[in-house]
Design a protein around this motif. Structure first.
Motif, short mmCIF file in Angstrom:
data_model
loop_
_atom_site.label_atom_id
_atom_site.label_comp_id
_atom_site.label_asym_id
_atom_site.label_seq_id
_atom_site.Cartn_x
_atom_site.Cartn_y
_atom_site.Cartn_z
N THR A 91 -5.08 2.07 -5.86
CA THR A 91 -4.08 3.18 -6.56
C THR A 91 -3.23 3.34 -5.60
OG1 THR A 91 -6.42 3.50 -6.52
CG2 THR A 91 -5.19 5.00 -6.78
N MET A 92 -2.03 2.99 -6.84
CA MET A 92 -0.60 3.49 -6.10
C MET A 92 -0.21 3.56 -6.65
SD MET A 92 0.41 -0.14 -4.06
CE MET A 92 -0.48 -1.21 -5.20
N ASP A 130 -3.41 -3.15 -1.92
CA ASP A 130 -3.82 -1.62 -2.29
C ASP A 130 -4.20 -1.53 -3.73
OD1 ASP A 130 -5.00 0.76 -2.28
OD2 ASP A 130 -3.47 2.20 -1.96
N ASP A 153 1.02 -1.20 -0.17
CA ASP A 153 0.31 -0.21 0.07
C ASP A 153 0.41 1.14 0.16
OD1 ASP A 153 -1.92 2.38 1.00
OD2 ASP A 153 -3.16 0.44 1.44
N ASP A 154 -0.05 2.09 -0.55
CA ASP A 154 1.24 3.06 -1.27
C ASP A 154 0.79 4.24 0.37
OD1 ASP A 154 -1.28 3.91 -1.73
OD2 ASP A 154 -0.19 5.85 -3.19
MG LIG Z 1 -3.43 3.00 -2.46
#
Ligand SMILES: [Mg+2]
Length: 126
Positions: free
Chosen positions: A56-57, A54, A9-10
């Motif tokens: 969206t990264m 995750d 995860d970012d």
């Molecule tokens: Mg993210």
């Protein structure tokens, strides 16, 4: 058996929150990655039993990372964790080989049952 857990995860806060939802008395080893590419590299390095991903990264999205990991190891147990609960997104993840999709914000019970399902699946595969 689940020993190694990789969290991709970012958001450092999201990684930390996920970790706090996982029981501490199981002897799990935790590994973390901050984007999809790092996640794929860590996957190859660590060979985790379960990966939380995750979507969206930066650098490489969770979709691409998922795709690369499954190409590398078709039996990878990857649990996608996302706030995007559109059927289309979930279907795409499952088609790419995700083990399951969990919705953000995470609930402790959902993490627990996901891990216990994963444990059963890994046992059957042994
Ligand atoms: Mg993210």
């Amino acid at each position: 058996m689940i020993r190694k857990i990789l969290i991709v995860d970012d958001s450092p806060i999201a990684r930390k929150m996920l970790k706090t939802c996982i029981p501490k008395d199981q002897g799990y080893e935790f590994y973390e990655a901050g984007d999809g590419k790092d996640g794929f590299e860590k996957y190859k390095d660590v060979k985790p039993d379960v990966t939380f991903m995750d979507l969206t990264m930066p650098v490489m999205t969770g979709y691409e990372s998922l795709e690369e990991i499954i190409k590398y190891d078709k039996n990878a147990v990857i649990i996608v964790v996302t706030a995007d609960v559109q059927i289309k997104a979930i279907k795409k993840c499952m088609k790419l080989g995700a083990y399951m999709v969990l919705r953000k914000p995470l609930k402790r019970e959902h993490i627990h049952s996901a891990l216990s399902n994963a444990r059963d699946t890994l046992q059957k595969a042994d």
